[in-house]
Design a protein around this motif. Sequence first.
Motif, PDB file in Angstrom:
ATOM      1  N   THR A 129     -14.018 -11.496   6.993  1.00 39.65           N
ATOM      2  CA  THR A 129     -13.563 -10.658   5.891  1.00 39.65           C
ATOM      3  C   THR A 129     -14.787  -9.983   5.315  1.00 39.65           C
ATOM      4  OG1 THR A 129     -11.798 -12.241   5.412  1.00 39.65           O
ATOM      5  CG2 THR A 129     -12.347 -10.688   3.662  1.00 39.65           C
ATOM      6  N   TYR A 169       0.844  -1.213   0.000  1.00 40.28           N
ATOM      7  CA  TYR A 169       0.000   0.000   0.000  1.00 40.28           C
ATOM      8  C   TYR A 169       0.870   1.249   0.000  1.00 40.28           C
ATOM      9  CZ  TYR A 169      -4.524  -2.210   0.598  1.00 40.28           C
ATOM     10  OH  TYR A 169      -5.664  -2.931   0.382  1.00 40.28           O
ATOM     11  N   LYS A 227      -8.566   2.067  -2.103  1.00 41.11           N
ATOM     12  CA  LYS A 227      -7.631   1.369  -2.991  1.00 41.11           C
ATOM     13  C   LYS A 227      -7.581   2.024  -4.383  1.00 41.11           C
ATOM     14  CE  LYS A 227      -7.540  -3.159  -2.314  1.00 41.11           C
ATOM     15  NZ  LYS A 227      -7.874  -4.553  -1.913  1.00 41.11           N
ATOM     16  N   ALA A 238     -10.223 -11.302  -2.135  1.00 40.84           N
ATOM     17  CA  ALA A 238     -10.771 -10.579  -0.987  1.00 40.84           C
ATOM     18  C   ALA A 238     -10.434  -9.116  -1.177  1.00 40.84           C
ATOM     19  CB  ALA A 238     -10.193 -11.106   0.310  1.00 40.84           C
ATOM     20  N   GLY A 239     -11.194  -8.465  -2.040  1.00 43.91           N
ATOM     21  CA  GLY A 239     -10.917  -7.053  -2.294  1.00 43.91           C
ATOM     22  C   GLY A 239      -9.968  -6.860  -3.470  1.00 43.91           C
ATOM     23  N   ASN A 245     -10.345  -6.954  11.871  1.00 49.13           N
ATOM     24  CA  ASN A 245     -10.164  -8.155  11.047  1.00 49.13           C
ATOM     25  C   ASN A 245      -8.886  -8.141  10.198  1.00 49.13           C
ATOM     26  OD1 ASN A 245     -11.431  -6.126   9.592  1.00 49.13           O
ATOM     27  ND2 ASN A 245     -12.637  -7.519   8.346  1.00 49.13           N
ATOM     28  N   TYR A 246      -8.524  -6.957   9.683  1.00 47.91           N
ATOM     29  CA  TYR A 246      -7.266  -6.805   8.931  1.00 47.91           C
ATOM     30  C   TYR A 246      -6.625  -5.476   9.353  1.00 47.91           C
ATOM     31  CZ  TYR A 246      -8.825 -10.453   5.666  1.00 47.91           C
ATOM     32  OH  TYR A 246      -9.243 -11.630   5.092  1.00 47.91           O
TER      33      TYR A 246
HETATM   34  O1  LIG Z   1     -12.561  -7.282   5.544  1.00 49.04           O
HETATM   35  C1  LIG Z   1     -12.484  -6.614   4.570  1.00 49.04           C
HETATM   36  C2  LIG Z   1     -11.303  -6.635   3.677  1.00 49.04           C
HETATM   37  C3  LIG Z   1     -10.069  -6.841   4.182  1.00 49.04           C
HETATM   38  C4  LIG Z   1      -8.982  -6.890   3.340  1.00 49.04           C
HETATM   39  C5  LIG Z   1      -9.199  -6.721   2.011  1.00 49.04           C
HETATM   40  S1  LIG Z   1      -7.912  -6.746   1.004  1.00 49.04           S
HETATM   41  O2  LIG Z   1      -6.897  -7.522   1.687  1.00 49.04           O
HETATM   42  O3  LIG Z   1      -7.557  -5.388   0.762  1.00 49.04           O
HETATM   43  O4  LIG Z   1      -8.258  -7.405  -0.227  1.00 49.04           O
HETATM   44  C6  LIG Z   1     -10.422  -6.503   1.511  1.00 49.04           C
HETATM   45  C7  LIG Z   1     -11.482  -6.471   2.341  1.00 49.04           C
END
Ligand SMILES: O=Cc1ccc(S(=O)(=O)O)cc1
Length: 477
Positions: free
Chosen positions: A279, A107, A458, A438-439, A148-149
Amino acid sequence: MQYHYIANAAVASSAGRTIAVIDPSDGQPYDEIQRGTVEDIDTAVRAAQQCYDGVWRSLAPAERGRLLQRLSAKITENADELAAIEQRDCGKPTRQARADAAALARYFEFYAGACDKLHGETIPYQEGFSVLTWREPHGVTGHIVPWNYPMQIFGRCVAAALAAGNVCVVKPSEDACLSILRVAQLAAEAGLPAGAINIVTGYGHEVGDALARHPGVRHISFTGSPRIGTLIQQAAAERHCPVTLELGGKSPQIVFADADLDAAVPVIVNAIVQNSGQTCSAGSRLLIDSLIYEPLLERLAQAFESLRVGPAAMDLDLGPLIRQSQQQRVWDFLSDAQVAGIPLVAQGTVVDEAPDTGFYQAPTLLRDVPADHRLAQQEVFGPVLAAMPFHDEDHAVELANATPFGLVAGVWTRDGARQLRMARRVASGQVFINNYGAGGGVELPFGGVKSSGHGREKGFEALYGFTTLKTVAIRHG
Ligand SMILES: O=Cc1ccc(S(=O)(=O)O)cc1
Ligand SMILES: NC(=O)C1=CN([C@@H]2O[C@H](COP(=O)(O)OP(=O)(O)OC[C@H]3O[C@@H](n4cnc5c(N)ncnc54)[C@H](O)[C@@H]3O)[C@@H](O)[C@H]2O)C=CC1
């Protein structure tokens, strides 16, 4: 003991109170964080404003970029330490914690390169005029980050905000904030000026609320539950402060009969078990063409039965959930399923080594879930996949769009025309065809429609949200 990080220094809570840090793998406390106050938020916002006025706003964009690049390099140098912190704090298996540390570095690398590429336009207007637009930073931006992240979500909003020329006050989750505190120290080591990144820990209803209401904060980015997203937007509306909300989803994976199932099965499984289903973009609903309903469920049952859950350090398929109340939330959904007679197809195994005091949940595959049941409507935020059949493309679209959410969708088909039709017809911020991320990558704009929120994180797109556009019209002579 952990402290707030304000103006490149460790700071104790003005109330002298702390919150215990719990290891989700065994449910035991192992550290303490500061329980911040309204005054602590005010101190952080003032430090940020001072940095903005004193140094940050006059730095050349390329120089900002160099600082962010240095921070990215520092994160990479310290990636193992950061991953270990995140692993214990969140219960992440080793591979996931390492991937998150690498994503954090990425990032800052991506947005470092964007600092000097964000520009306005000149607009043809009338004879005798020159019209141009400038993209100006908001100033102090507030960031309310979930558990969560922590590293990834911190990275995606803070790197973009700084790149656009803002300074940041961050309120991480009381359930997982240790990695973010460490990154703020690394930022100071990388040369970011005091006040560019400030971290205040504590409870949401105390410091999160104070941040959302602070008059010196000119933009809020929030990732978390729809309920709190509404409160944040209401608080920000009092002073017409813009907000970016990322509120999760009930994202569908839609599998047509012509899909490559060898490719689809592992991706479908990963999309719901990654991070134990905690997620926002988890693929938590599985819509299956009725022609392949039974065979696909059979393959998925085998995959689910092979999954193992255990302490984060064992690096199994899944670690624990973040906390006891999250575990209880998943149990409540599963007991509702039982009461409603929803068939359970398969479950993974919690290994014997997992302490009883940890927050473990076996991944679970359910079938024939009615489209209006809360398992098909609400975010479980646990490793529970709700499968249901569809009989044609229209029915698939109807089911896909029949929730309050619209974050991500996966479509599995070899038919090129159908790929594009589905991408158009599904209401979501991202559509993945024959894959599911995941995103997705850092480069790909991410965010939702409907109750999944608004604004985009993003990619280059995020920079627009962290700026405001000024139009300058010059009349000559
Ligand atoms: O929980 C939502 C989430 C967390 C991480 C990402 S990513 O790693 O940026 O793809 C996307 C959504
Ligand atoms: N979209 C996503 O990535 C996330 C979605 N969720 C969803 O929310 C559910 C509940 O999880 P929670 O931890 O309770 O989420 P939450 O929405 O309460 O917490 C997210 C962040 O908001 C802060 N917060 C809480 N109350 C606040 C307030 N009044 N004002 C300002 N900030 C506040 C928290 O301290 C945390 O930093 C989960 O089961 C999941 O469904 C939770 C976390 C992340």
